[in-house]
Structures are given as C-alpha cells and as structure tokens.
Scaffold this motif. Sequence first.
Motif, mmCIF file in Angstrom:
data_model
loop_
_atom_site.group_PDB
_atom_site.id
_atom_site.type_symbol
_atom_site.label_atom_id
_atom_site.label_comp_id
_atom_site.label_asym_id
_atom_site.label_seq_id
_atom_site.Cartn_x
_atom_site.Cartn_y
_atom_site.Cartn_z
ATOM 1 N N SER A 7 -31.020 -18.645 6.804
ATOM 2 C CA SER A 7 -32.213 -18.231 7.543
ATOM 3 C C SER A 7 -33.372 -18.123 6.564
ATOM 4 C CB SER A 7 -31.984 -16.888 8.251
ATOM 5 O OG SER A 7 -31.692 -15.881 7.307
ATOM 6 N N GLY A 8 -34.571 -18.022 7.119
ATOM 7 C CA GLY A 8 -35.736 -17.798 6.278
ATOM 8 C C GLY A 8 -36.628 -19.003 6.067
ATOM 9 N N GLY A 9 -36.229 -20.150 6.577
ATOM 10 C CA GLY A 9 -37.076 -21.317 6.429
ATOM 11 C C GLY A 9 -38.324 -21.225 7.290
ATOM 12 N N GLY A 10 -39.225 -22.175 7.089
ATOM 13 C CA GLY A 10 -40.448 -22.181 7.881
ATOM 14 C C GLY A 10 -41.497 -23.078 7.282
ATOM 15 N N LEU A 11 -42.708 -22.912 7.787
ATOM 16 C CA LEU A 11 -43.858 -23.692 7.328
ATOM 17 C C LEU A 11 -44.727 -22.799 6.452
ATOM 18 C CD1 LEU A 11 -45.767 -26.170 7.489
ATOM 19 C CD2 LEU A 11 -46.720 -25.148 9.570
ATOM 20 N N GLY A 15 -48.307 -23.480 -2.724
ATOM 21 C CA GLY A 15 -48.602 -22.282 -3.496
ATOM 22 C C GLY A 15 -48.002 -21.020 -2.912
ATOM 23 N N GLY A 16 -47.519 -21.118 -1.686
ATOM 24 C CA GLY A 16 -46.942 -19.970 -1.017
ATOM 25 C C GLY A 16 -45.493 -19.724 -1.393
ATOM 26 N N GLN A 118 -34.892 -25.494 7.734
ATOM 27 C CA GLN A 118 -35.996 -26.377 7.373
ATOM 28 C C GLN A 118 -37.072 -25.615 6.608
ATOM 29 O OE1 GLN A 118 -36.538 -29.862 8.126
ATOM 30 N NE2 GLN A 118 -38.218 -29.533 6.653
ATOM 31 N N VAL A 119 -37.490 -26.190 5.504
ATOM 32 C CA VAL A 119 -38.634 -25.688 4.744
ATOM 33 C C VAL A 119 -39.677 -26.793 4.704
ATOM 34 C CG1 VAL A 119 -39.464 -24.976 2.473
ATOM 35 C CG2 VAL A 119 -37.278 -24.101 3.341
#
Length: 123
Positions: A7-11, A15-16, A118-119
């Motif tokens: 878990s924890g993926g995203g857009l 630099g983030g 997904q990252v």
Amino acid sequence: QVQLVESGGGLVQAGGSLRLSCATSGRTFSRHAMGWFRQAPGKEREFVAGISWSTETPYYADSVKGRFTISRDNAKNTVYLQMNSLKPEDTAIYYCAARLGAVYIDGEQYDYWGQGTQVTVSS
C-alpha cells in the motif's frame, strides 16, 4: 496462506515523497529477507532495495541510493520503503517480495510476492 499486501502508492510530483508499506503474514516475515522491486512499462523488473531478517542490513540499487530508505518492523510484520526526491523515472509498479535467507537482487530467488502498488511521478 502466505500473503504480502502493498500500500502507499500514488501520484506525486517530482521531488516529492511517498512511503510504501508491505504487510505480511507472520510466517512469511520471520527469518525472511524482504525486497522491493519495480517494473516500469516496457522494462524488466528490477531490484530496488532489500533488507535482511536478523541484522536488518539494507541494500539498495545505485539508482535509488541516498533517496530511498528500506526498513522493517518485525513486531508489525511490515516492511517499508520511504521514497524521497522522487523522479519521473521512478514511475513503476512497486512489488514487495520475501525469501527465506539472505537478500538477493535477483527476483527469481524470491518465494512470495505482493500484488504491487502503482507509483507515478509527474514532471
């Protein structure tokens, strides 16, 4: 049944930061090295980071060294991947994996895999 759940993926913008988690069943975590791998579209799966069971020694691919940090909480049967200074080239599906024994960079040596998260890093 052995399960690994990421878990924890995203857009995120370049630099983030993101923090991935991989929760495992107890049998998997004990005495198992944990690894994070990623696969970008059209590319082969590659090793990102790994951590041993007993000494919690971390290992990193050169491409993420200094930006990513792998850690594990054996009490929670969870492994984490803290990703800082993200770049567009980090965009991929990230998988966690487990194997009994030492960390390997070869994914074929791992016995258990999660479904991936997904990252996406935008420029």
